[in-house]
Design a protein around this motif. Structure first.
Motif, PDB file in Angstrom:
ATOM      1  N   LEU A 390       1.192  -0.775  -0.073  1.00 13.39           N
ATOM      2  CA  LEU A 390      -0.164  -0.091   0.417  1.00 13.39           C
ATOM      3  C   LEU A 390       0.579   1.309   0.219  1.00 13.39           C
ATOM      4  O   LEU A 390      -0.069   2.107  -0.154  1.00 13.39           O
ATOM      5  CB  LEU A 390      -1.104   0.034   1.162  1.00 13.39           C
ATOM      6  CG  LEU A 390      -1.738  -0.978   1.414  1.00 13.39           C
ATOM      7  CD1 LEU A 390      -3.024  -0.693   2.701  1.00 13.39           C
ATOM      8  CD2 LEU A 390      -2.795  -0.918   0.262  1.00 13.39           C
ATOM      9  N   LEU A 391       2.299   0.859   0.600  1.00 13.49           N
ATOM     10  CA  LEU A 391       3.239   2.509   0.354  1.00 13.49           C
ATOM     11  C   LEU A 391       2.648   3.157  -0.380  1.00 13.49           C
ATOM     12  O   LEU A 391       2.922   4.459  -0.439  1.00 13.49           O
ATOM     13  CB  LEU A 391       3.966   1.689   0.618  1.00 13.49           C
ATOM     14  CG  LEU A 391       4.661   1.707   2.369  1.00 13.49           C
ATOM     15  CD1 LEU A 391       5.572   0.770   2.585  1.00 13.49           C
ATOM     16  CD2 LEU A 391       4.090   2.685   3.538  1.00 13.49           C
ATOM     17  N   PRO A 392       3.446   2.171  -1.907  1.00 11.16           N
ATOM     18  CA  PRO A 392       3.474   3.734  -3.011  1.00 11.16           C
ATOM     19  C   PRO A 392       1.753   4.172  -3.278  1.00 11.16           C
ATOM     20  O   PRO A 392       2.413   4.754  -4.211  1.00 11.16           O
ATOM     21  CB  PRO A 392       4.056   2.235  -4.147  1.00 11.16           C
ATOM     22  CG  PRO A 392       4.101   0.990  -3.389  1.00 11.16           C
ATOM     23  CD  PRO A 392       3.257   0.976  -2.516  1.00 11.16           C
ATOM     24  N   PHE A 398      -7.159  10.775  -3.454  1.00  8.42           N
ATOM     25  CA  PHE A 398      -8.705   9.989  -3.618  1.00  8.42           C
ATOM     26  C   PHE A 398      -8.837   8.689  -2.871  1.00  8.42           C
ATOM     27  O   PHE A 398      -9.034   8.306  -2.047  1.00  8.42           O
ATOM     28  CB  PHE A 398      -9.507   9.779  -4.780  1.00  8.42           C
ATOM     29  CG  PHE A 398      -9.970  11.464  -5.146  1.00  8.42           C
ATOM     30  CD1 PHE A 398     -10.752  12.321  -4.486  1.00  8.42           C
ATOM     31  CD2 PHE A 398      -9.459  11.821  -6.341  1.00  8.42           C
ATOM     32  CE1 PHE A 398     -11.037  13.113  -4.672  1.00  8.42           C
ATOM     33  CE2 PHE A 398     -10.260  12.923  -6.727  1.00  8.42           C
ATOM     34  CZ  PHE A 398     -11.157  13.743  -6.219  1.00  8.42           C
ATOM     35  N   TYR A 399      -6.843   8.354  -2.539  1.00  4.20           N
ATOM     36  CA  TYR A 399      -6.881   7.136  -1.928  1.00  4.20           C
ATOM     37  C   TYR A 399      -6.376   6.477  -0.688  1.00  4.20           C
ATOM     38  O   TYR A 399      -6.403   7.776  -0.011  1.00  4.20           O
ATOM     39  CB  TYR A 399      -5.480   6.663  -2.629  1.00  4.20           C
ATOM     40  CG  TYR A 399      -4.930   5.030  -1.575  1.00  4.20           C
ATOM     41  CD1 TYR A 399      -5.550   3.760  -2.321  1.00  4.20           C
ATOM     42  CD2 TYR A 399      -4.102   4.750  -1.154  1.00  4.20           C
ATOM     43  CE1 TYR A 399      -5.187   2.909  -1.789  1.00  4.20           C
ATOM     44  CE2 TYR A 399      -3.567   4.035  -0.587  1.00  4.20           C
ATOM     45  CZ  TYR A 399      -4.588   2.802  -1.017  1.00  4.20           C
ATOM     46  OH  TYR A 399      -4.189   1.344   0.031  1.00  4.20           O
ATOM     47  N   ARG A 400      -7.599   6.078  -0.108  1.00  2.07           N
ATOM     48  CA  ARG A 400      -7.578   6.306   1.519  1.00  2.07           C
ATOM     49  C   ARG A 400      -7.029   4.712   2.323  1.00  2.07           C
ATOM     50  O   ARG A 400      -7.453   3.650   1.256  1.00  2.07           O
ATOM     51  CB  ARG A 400      -8.641   6.121   1.675  1.00  2.07           C
ATOM     52  CG  ARG A 400      -9.973   7.603   1.923  1.00  2.07           C
ATOM     53  CD  ARG A 400     -11.112   7.679   2.506  1.00  2.07           C
ATOM     54  NE  ARG A 400     -11.904   9.338   1.622  1.00  2.07           N
ATOM     55  CZ  ARG A 400     -12.523   8.944   1.152  1.00  2.07           C
ATOM     56  NH1 ARG A 400     -12.525   8.316   0.015  1.00  2.07           N
ATOM     57  NH2 ARG A 400     -13.068  10.397   0.847  1.00  2.07           N
ATOM     58  N   LEU A 417      -2.505  13.784   1.036  1.00  2.00           N
ATOM     59  CA  LEU A 417      -1.045  13.615   0.773  1.00  2.00           C
ATOM     60  C   LEU A 417      -0.819  13.981  -0.755  1.00  2.00           C
ATOM     61  O   LEU A 417       0.443  14.374  -1.184  1.00  2.00           O
ATOM     62  CB  LEU A 417      -0.620  11.806   1.198  1.00  2.00           C
ATOM     63  CG  LEU A 417      -1.495  11.260   3.245  1.00  2.00           C
ATOM     64  CD1 LEU A 417      -0.635   9.758   2.978  1.00  2.00           C
ATOM     65  CD2 LEU A 417       0.094  12.090   3.447  1.00  2.00           C
ATOM     66  N   ALA A 418      -1.366  13.829  -1.787  1.00  2.86           N
ATOM     67  CA  ALA A 418      -1.010  14.348  -2.736  1.00  2.86           C
ATOM     68  C   ALA A 418      -0.654  15.411  -2.772  1.00  2.86           C
ATOM     69  O   ALA A 418       0.349  16.225  -3.669  1.00  2.86           O
ATOM     70  CB  ALA A 418      -2.599  14.130  -4.063  1.00  2.86           C
ATOM     71  N   ARG A 432       8.326  11.150   1.039  1.00  5.61           N
ATOM     72  CA  ARG A 432       8.832   8.533   1.035  1.00  5.61           C
ATOM     73  C   ARG A 432       7.863   8.639   1.296  1.00  5.61           C
ATOM     74  O   ARG A 432       7.910   9.176   3.617  1.00  5.61           O
ATOM     75  CB  ARG A 432       9.669   8.229   1.267  1.00  5.61           C
ATOM     76  CG  ARG A 432      10.489   8.165   1.453  1.00  5.61           C
ATOM     77  CD  ARG A 432      12.028   7.776   1.660  1.00  5.61           C
ATOM     78  NE  ARG A 432      12.612   7.843   2.411  1.00  5.61           N
ATOM     79  CZ  ARG A 432      13.806   8.720   2.981  1.00  5.61           C
ATOM     80  NH1 ARG A 432      14.267   9.476   2.599  1.00  5.61           N
ATOM     81  NH2 ARG A 432      14.651   8.623   3.699  1.00  5.61           N
ATOM     82  N   CYS A 433       7.442   7.591   1.920  1.00  4.72           N
ATOM     83  CA  CYS A 433       7.305   6.897   3.561  1.00  4.72           C
ATOM     84  C   CYS A 433       7.631   5.424   4.009  1.00  4.72           C
ATOM     85  O   CYS A 433       8.170   4.877   2.507  1.00  4.72           O
ATOM     86  CB  CYS A 433       5.433   6.755   2.987  1.00  4.72           C
ATOM     87  SG  CYS A 433       4.476   5.635   4.739  1.00  4.72           S
ATOM     88  N   GLU A 434       7.805   5.865   5.238  1.00  5.54           N
ATOM     89  CA  GLU A 434       7.894   3.999   5.399  1.00  5.54           C
ATOM     90  C   GLU A 434       7.583   3.737   7.076  1.00  5.54           C
ATOM     91  O   GLU A 434       6.611   3.961   7.785  1.00  5.54           O
ATOM     92  CB  GLU A 434       9.530   4.363   6.132  1.00  5.54           C
ATOM     93  CG  GLU A 434      10.487   5.064   5.213  1.00  5.54           C
ATOM     94  CD  GLU A 434      11.360   5.271   5.870  1.00  5.54           C
ATOM     95  OE1 GLU A 434      12.041   5.342   7.221  1.00  5.54           O
ATOM     96  OE2 GLU A 434      12.890   5.732   4.733  1.00  5.54           O
ATOM     97  N   SER A 435       6.822   2.487   7.155  1.00  4.66           N
ATOM     98  CA  SER A 435       6.359   1.796   7.795  1.00  4.66           C
ATOM     99  C   SER A 435       7.247   0.246   8.371  1.00  4.66           C
ATOM    100  O   SER A 435       6.510  -0.813   7.826  1.00  4.66           O
ATOM    101  CB  SER A 435       4.784   1.469   7.690  1.00  4.66           C
ATOM    102  OG  SER A 435       3.905   1.311   8.720  1.00  4.66           O
ATOM    103  N   ALA A 436       6.831   0.537   9.615  1.00  3.04           N
ATOM    104  CA  ALA A 436       7.727  -1.014  10.368  1.00  3.04           C
ATOM    105  C   ALA A 436       7.885  -0.597  11.562  1.00  3.04           C
ATOM    106  O   ALA A 436       8.088   0.744  11.645  1.00  3.04           O
ATOM    107  CB  ALA A 436       9.235  -0.542   9.642  1.00  3.04           C
TER     108      ALA A 436
END
Length: 450
Positions: A390-392, A398-400, A417-418, A432-436
């Motif tokens: 989902l990160l990209p 309009f993406y949730r 975010l756009a 960029r987004c990172e999730s960990a």
């Protein structure tokens, strides 16, 4: 209508012209070289005969000089002799007819009459006498001139035939060489909005056309991506506006079904106002993104203290964080040049997004790292992470990421975010987004000056 020559015909004519010019140049050089060679040979013959005539006259010793001259000239039928003394002109017989007008200047020259061509050599008969008679030798070179004329005709014929042959071969070679280009044209002519996934073959093309095909394929890829985004964007915005419009229509129809009190009408108008305000905000956001896509965002750059800007935002979101017992913090400091309002809006969107997805008792922190050429700002929140697939898509319009959110929400439309990414890119940076490890962080990298 102007006639346009095809590239094959142009190349064929160019080949033919180049071949004709080269052939003509070579033929002219050969003709001039042959003519110079014949002149040199004729001069050698005449000078040798001049020596023989002088020797014959010197060795006469009482013999008739005319007989000696006849003997000398009889060895070469195409040679004639004329001697002119100081008392008058005296002609001596020869094997060829002597023209009426013969050049008088000393040295070698060329003479032509109606039927024949001659090489003429004028020289004094005696080198040691000032009053020496003048000796004239004439050599018939008609056969030389005929050879040169045939050679010139052959040269012109060769030039013409070479040009025609090269034009035909050039046209064939050009058509064969441009066959990949015609295939590219055929494929390109079939490209439409419904077939943007078509690609030009690059494997068996010449290097120049392979590079062109690669560029066109990249362009088609960008067009396909842009068209898919535009189609998805049109569908998304219609999807987003459908619900509030339906709500407005239904609410208004229900309100008008019967007579109501002034308070009921006021309440209905307030409900419609909320929906209209959300729609107006949505339209404004879309216009903002459209300007960003076309590079029309006007930046008012000024020095910014990022720590101060972050603290102001943390203070603004503090009441909301207190309701859910979320701890807010900021680390680090840096300075940069940028548009204050835009930077605040980008950080505000990230803060709002972090608070919405941080569980009660969680933590949201802003980390600022000062670098030599750029500054890094990250907004981090604890809580459930986001899967890698989902990160990209997080920055798509309009993406949730939260599937529980319903369409047409009057609170969040999925554009935050756009818009944030558009603001960051307008400043020459990236996000960029990172999730960990139970943390989700949005990392912004911005140049200090641009």
């Amino acid at each position: 209508m102007n006639h346009r020559w095809s590239l094959s015909n142009r190349l064929a004519l160019l080949f033919a012209a180049c071949t004709a010019i080269v052939s003509l140049f070579a033929g002219v050089l050969f003709s001039r070289g042959s003519e110079a060679h014949f002149i040199e040979l004729d001069q050698q013959v005449l000078e040798a005969k001049l020596i023989g005539v002088r020797r014959a006259l010197q060795d006469s010793h009482g013999h008739d000089p005319r007989k000696l001259l006849d003997d000398e000239l009889s060895r070469q039928a195409d040679l004639a002799l004329r001697i002119k003394d100081n008392e008058g002109v005296r002609w001596h017989g020869g094997s060829i007819r002597i023209p009426a007008q013969v050049p008088e200047r000393l040295g070698l020259s060329t003479l032509s009459d109606a039927n024949n061509d001659y090489r003429v050599l004028n020289a004094p008969l005696y080198l040691d006498r000032a009053d020496s008679a003048q000796l004239t030798l004439l050599l018939d070179i008609t056969h030389h001139q005929h050879f040169l004329q045939r050679m010139q005709r052959l040269i012109w014929l060769t030039v013409g035939l070479s040009a025609v042959a090269t034009a035909l071969l050039g046209a064939w070679a050009a058509r064969r060489g441009l066959r990949p280009l015609r295939r590219m044209g055929a494929i390109a002519s079939n490209v439409s909005a419904r077939s943007l996934n078509a690609r030009l073959p690059e494997e068996h093309m010449p290097a120049e056309l392979a590079e062109l095909a690669h560029s066109i394929n990249d362009m088609l890829g960008r067009l396909d991506d842009a068209f898919q985004r535009l189609s998805a964007f049109s569908a998304d915005i219609a999807h987003e506006l459908r619900t509030p419009l339906s709500n407005l229509l239904t609410h208004t129809q229900v309100t008008l079904t019967r007579e109501r009190s002034l308070e009921d009408y006021r309440e209905a108008l307030h409900g419609n106002l909320e929906e209209l305000q959300w729609m107006a905000q949505l339209v404004n956001d879309m216009l903002y993104l459209a300007k960003a896509d076309h590079g029309l965002l006007a930046l008012h750059r000024e020095p910014l203290d990022l720590a101060q800007e972050a603290d102001l935002l943390l203070e603004f979101f503090a009441p909301l964080a207190e309701d859910t017992h979320v701890h807010l913090s900021r680390e680090g400091n840096s300075h940069m040049e940028g548009d204050r309002n835009m930077v605040r809006r980008a950080l505000s969107n990230l803060m709002d997004n972090a608070l919405r997805f941080t569980p009660d008792g969680g933590e949201v922190r802003v980390r600022i790292v000062d670098g030599a050429q750029e500054v890094s700002v990250s907004v981090e929140n604890s809580g459930e992470g986001i899967t890698a697939d989902l990160l990209p898509r997080l920055f798509d319009r309009f993406y949730r990421a939260d599937p529980s959110r319903q369409e047409g929400s009057s609170e969040h439309a999925g554009l935050g975010l756009a818009i944030t990414r558009s603001i960051i890119r307008a400043h020459g940076g990236e996000i960029r987004c990172e999730s960990a490890d139970g943390w989700t962080r949005f990392v912004i990298e911005l140049p200090k000056s641009n």
